[in-house]
Design an enzyme around this catalytic site. Sequence first.
Site, PDB file in Angstrom:
ATOM      1  N   ASP A  58     -48.006  34.693 -32.508  1.00 15.20           N
ATOM      2  CA  ASP A  58     -46.751  34.536 -31.773  1.00 15.20           C
ATOM      3  C   ASP A  58     -47.016  33.643 -30.561  1.00 15.20           C
ATOM      4  O   ASP A  58     -48.149  33.206 -30.343  1.00 15.20           O
ATOM      5  CB  ASP A  58     -46.213  35.915 -31.352  1.00 15.20           C
ATOM      6  CG  ASP A  58     -44.696  35.933 -31.194  1.00 15.20           C
ATOM      7  OD1 ASP A  58     -44.109  34.873 -30.869  1.00 15.20           O
ATOM      8  OD2 ASP A  58     -44.090  37.005 -31.377  1.00 15.20           O
ATOM      9  N   HIS A  78     -42.892  36.252 -36.833  1.00 11.50           N
ATOM     10  CA  HIS A  78     -41.489  36.611 -37.070  1.00 11.50           C
ATOM     11  C   HIS A  78     -40.614  35.387 -37.324  1.00 11.50           C
ATOM     12  O   HIS A  78     -40.803  34.335 -36.719  1.00 11.50           O
ATOM     13  CB  HIS A  78     -40.924  37.506 -35.961  1.00 11.50           C
ATOM     14  CG  HIS A  78     -40.790  36.893 -34.606  1.00 11.50           C
ATOM     15  ND1 HIS A  78     -39.651  36.242 -34.200  1.00 11.50           N
ATOM     16  CD2 HIS A  78     -41.628  36.859 -33.549  1.00 11.50           C
ATOM     17  CE1 HIS A  78     -39.794  35.844 -32.943  1.00 11.50           C
ATOM     18  NE2 HIS A  78     -40.982  36.196 -32.521  1.00 11.50           N
ATOM     19  N   ASP A 119     -40.750  30.038 -30.811  1.00 11.89           N
ATOM     20  CA  ASP A 119     -40.871  31.493 -30.840  1.00 11.89           C
ATOM     21  C   ASP A 119     -40.018  32.013 -31.991  1.00 11.89           C
ATOM     22  O   ASP A 119     -38.815  32.172 -31.844  1.00 11.89           O
ATOM     23  CB  ASP A 119     -40.407  32.051 -29.492  1.00 11.89           C
ATOM     24  CG  ASP A 119     -40.425  33.561 -29.426  1.00 11.89           C
ATOM     25  OD1 ASP A 119     -40.919  34.185 -30.364  1.00 11.89           O
ATOM     26  OD2 ASP A 119     -39.936  34.110 -28.419  1.00 11.89           O
ATOM     27  N   HIS A 160     -37.952  30.966 -24.859  1.00  9.57           N
ATOM     28  CA  HIS A 160     -36.560  31.433 -24.939  1.00  9.57           C
ATOM     29  C   HIS A 160     -35.565  30.438 -24.337  1.00  9.57           C
ATOM     30  O   HIS A 160     -34.512  30.831 -23.841  1.00  9.57           O
ATOM     31  CB  HIS A 160     -36.395  32.822 -24.299  1.00  9.57           C
ATOM     32  CG  HIS A 160     -36.858  33.925 -25.216  1.00  9.57           C
ATOM     33  ND1 HIS A 160     -36.309  35.184 -25.205  1.00  9.57           N
ATOM     34  CD2 HIS A 160     -37.803  33.952 -26.184  1.00  9.57           C
ATOM     35  CE1 HIS A 160     -36.911  35.934 -26.119  1.00  9.57           C
ATOM     36  NE2 HIS A 160     -37.827  35.208 -26.723  1.00  9.57           N
ATOM     37  N   GLU A 203     -37.607  40.661 -34.806  1.00  6.15           N
ATOM     38  CA  GLU A 203     -38.574  40.901 -33.735  1.00  6.15           C
ATOM     39  C   GLU A 203     -37.883  40.871 -32.389  1.00  6.15           C
ATOM     40  O   GLU A 203     -38.173  41.668 -31.501  1.00  6.15           O
ATOM     41  CB  GLU A 203     -39.685  39.844 -33.794  1.00  6.15           C
ATOM     42  CG  GLU A 203     -40.898  40.137 -32.918  1.00  6.15           C
ATOM     43  CD  GLU A 203     -40.831  39.552 -31.517  1.00  6.15           C
ATOM     44  OE1 GLU A 203     -41.779  39.763 -30.738  1.00  6.15           O
ATOM     45  OE2 GLU A 203     -39.839  38.863 -31.158  1.00  6.15           O
ATOM     46  N   GLU A 204     -36.967  39.934 -32.233  1.00  3.06           N
ATOM     47  CA  GLU A 204     -36.344  39.694 -30.920  1.00  3.06           C
ATOM     48  C   GLU A 204     -35.435  40.838 -30.479  1.00  3.06           C
ATOM     49  O   GLU A 204     -35.037  40.905 -29.328  1.00  3.06           O
ATOM     50  CB  GLU A 204     -35.546  38.382 -30.936  1.00  3.06           C
ATOM     51  CG  GLU A 204     -36.384  37.128 -31.185  1.00  3.06           C
ATOM     52  CD  GLU A 204     -37.315  36.776 -30.030  1.00  3.06           C
ATOM     53  OE1 GLU A 204     -37.285  37.469 -28.998  1.00  3.06           O
ATOM     54  OE2 GLU A 204     -38.085  35.813 -30.183  1.00  3.06           O
TER      55      GLU A 204
END
Lengths: 334, 345, 353
Positions: free
Chosen positions: A220, A66, A167, A306, A197-198
């Site tokens: 990922d 992504h 990510d 994150h 995606e998130e």
Amino acid sequence: MKELIKELTEAYGPSGNEDAVRETIKRHIAGHVSEMRVDALGNLIALKKGQPQSGIEPRKIMLAAHMDEIGVIVSQIDEKGFLRFAPVGGVNPLTLLGSRVIFADGMIGVIGRERPEKPDEFPKIEKMFIDVGAPDKEHLTRKVGDMAAFLRPLADLGQRLTAKAFDDRIGCAILVQTAQELETTPHDVYFVFTVQEEVGLRGALTSAFGVEPDVAIAVDITTTGDTPEAYPMAVSLGAGPAIKVKDRGMLAHPGVKNWLAETAERLGLPYQFEVLEAGTTDAMAIQTSRAGVAAGVLSIPTRYAHTPSEMVDYNDVQNAVKLLVGLLSGPVKI
Amino acid sequence: MLLLKELSEACGVSGNEGAVRQVILDAIRDRVDEYRTDALGNLIALKKGTGKTARKVMIAAHMDEVGLMIMHIEKEGSLRFHPVGGIDDRVLLAKKVLIGENKVPGVIGAKPVHLLEPKAREQVVKFKEMSIDIGVSSKEEAERLVKVGDYAVFDVPFVELGGALRTVKGKAFDDRAGCAVLVELLRDRYPFDLYAAFTVQEEVGLRGARVAAYSIAPHLAFALEGTICDDLPKKGDTSPTTVLGKGPAITIMDRSVIADRRLVELLIDTAEKNGIPYQFKQPALGGTDAGAIHLSREGVPSAVVAVPSRYIHSPTSLLSLNDLENTVQLMRQTLARVNDLDLTR
Amino acid sequence: MQIKEFLKKLSEASGVSGYEAGVRELVREEFSQYADQIRIDTMGNLIALKRGEATQAPRRSIMLAGHMDEIGLLVTKLEKGFVRFSTVGGFDLRVLPGQEVLVHGRRDLPGIIATRPPHVLSPEEREQTMPLDKLFIDVGLPEEELAQLVRVGDVITLQRQFTELAGNLVSGKAFDDRAAVACIAYCLQHLAAMKHSWDVYAVATVQEEVGLKGALTSTFGLMPDIGVAIDVCHGNMLGVPEVDTVNVGGGPAIAFGPNIHSLLYSRLVETAKAFEISYQPDPTPGPSGTDAWAMQVTREGLPTALVSIPLRYMHTTVETLSLKDVERTGRLLALFIASLDEAFAQALGLKSE
């Protein structure tokens, strides 16, 4: 490959605003794929046509990474020009304090916080604001709904790299590199760079419907258990790319899992199995597309997911590319 | 806006939207070229285009409302219930409801304040502790009037409050407001084929929109909503989400969708050019049918336009007819231009 | 087929979500006695087709879905000769300590979910539920031997022998939802002696416990005219209010609510009444949490029903139900299927090809 990784992680692309990332990827894979298209939601779908090889049954394989990253969205602008905001994707408020963010047009802001009632109070996003340095509301060109991403350059630590948005720009980089290194394949390989995606695997859902793959592998990140007092987990940085068994959203197809592991063993590449307690990937959405897809995940062990300073091991990244190239060169065994 | 009254007073809890569908059908039958009801109960009407383009545009408004379902009848005839859709327990006490096809009246009882311990006055009563009294004294008597599985709605008449904002009150403006706007839009003919989807089961997970979008397979879509309006006086730095009387609310991002930027820009530009007031809905709150529609098949560029409605998901909601009419205007003008929008990337 | 014996076999088989192959073999063996065709799809769903007698082409079809997966555990890490694990599906962690398990490593290893003796625990510790990261499985092997036999990602099933209780009740693990699979087999067996015009797809679905995934994909692939999910629901238990349960031994619970097409509900009820099968209405105001929830919104939408077998102590290893309810549910389904005709299809507004 480090240049590519740097360029990709530093690009701006919170969910729904992946344009800059998509243009970068297009530039790097042009000439290495047979065709490219962008679908209604903004997914970049690039096909590398298969060359028939005797004894190998051609399959339709989808690789997904992504393009989007977590970020913030302006929810309200006060009289003095401070911007209140909401998270886009899973943003930990602790990582916001003291951070700088950047908007699509390059405007930079810093994140401030209301004075807490107690000094050790856990910060809440509702109590924070972005200060873009505007003297007042009249001089502010922002509007409600504008998105910003973390601002943080990549640092090369030698063996390991740290940056924002590994990510899943690391997955994007691995797909780009694989497309470049894979000279021929017996299969129709779809390199799919997904959006959103998130915020709920949205791009994967629609692109998988369009591609209709037989087999899919999402590339990922996964978290690790190798930092002080981490939650018990068998994955560590540098021990090879991780082959997913399960995460919160899906159970990997056992056939795909074994195919990845056997290929790694055949090529003499290190790998580890991964059971992740939290989080999921695009593979979850792809797996249940139409009448079902044999789906698995190749994960890059990543610390501090994150946050603006995620960390990966460069060997894991390179081994992931080798594994994918090896995988796509031979027959599908599931 | 007579239809808003009829729509608001019709009963249509998620899964039981038949009465609302009937009101809409009566209103649109002569305005559309085809219509059908699908397996879930969505009413899908086609207004054919002028033939200039093969583009299909879907506009969705959901017919269902939050309400109650009768779960169990106690020996002494009182009814246990469960909410259908998201209802705050605190708005349930001492409300009047109508149960089942025959609209049997009942009241959700509350213990008199005189009999409460001081502490109990501060506690929220959970719906599981409440019951509906329909005035009978035995299970047998109750079973002659209602049955387990019956739906119940709040009994709230539609009333015009007037004033500069031309305010009205009634139940279920989420999303009968959207339905009313969509019914209005079907008066016109557009260059493209317009599929009006009056959907079911939005409140229990955007379920009607999902299957309607799959069968329509539109090129782009709009969802019309009666949305959160939280403009009561409070601390200045808290967003009202939307404000009553400030025009239709355009969604940038909510929990279910990031609106297509090209459609959002078209909406804004159209509002500016035509002098129609508009506002942005505070991002990251709520979800709408667009959440399901934009993920249908290979993806559908989608946007959401909403009429600000105070106190949604409670018995009585309140909206401004000015906002409702401006929503119709904004959509009508936008649809006139939507055909020229380049959707390639 | 004897329901009791088949349910015993199913219950004692291993088939954690995503790893249903073991139990699937038993289902295939049984279903193939009544089916004209049988196959396994990409996700692992077992799909048996029993053709109807209608001459129109294509024939209308009904899909029956019961899930064969069970909740279970998965190895996450080996630590000092003990096994750390994660859950697959919704567990009440309180039922885990002291359970016997089977770790499916290079060979099946019996193990115990470790509990420290009460003597060494503080009163505070005894009051608290053990969190997942404090739980270990002990298979009684030294560290090195364990590492040879068990890897991260190996599946673990909970162990429990099928037990007959008094009053035609039985107890065991994974009745959720293997009782439905047994009930579908019973229905197919019944149908063999009946006339039915519609095709019947009997589907033993996978991965229900982790998000209704098998139903989602198998329904998309088959796209039948109507669908019925068979699952379990909460039976009356001491300490649980009547409003939240139906009676064990009271017959199938027929669901009603947003997830259910009201004509399918009423046809099921009429069938039960006509053949004097006791049943219980099961009001379901929101997500049913069953395969029916996924089936209903497939493609353009599917008229869907849900019939449930009352069951006590769901998601534990001592799930308890009445065999009579399983039989009644199977019989009701067979009679319902036999009643399906073109007039009903028209009433449902189903498209004609």
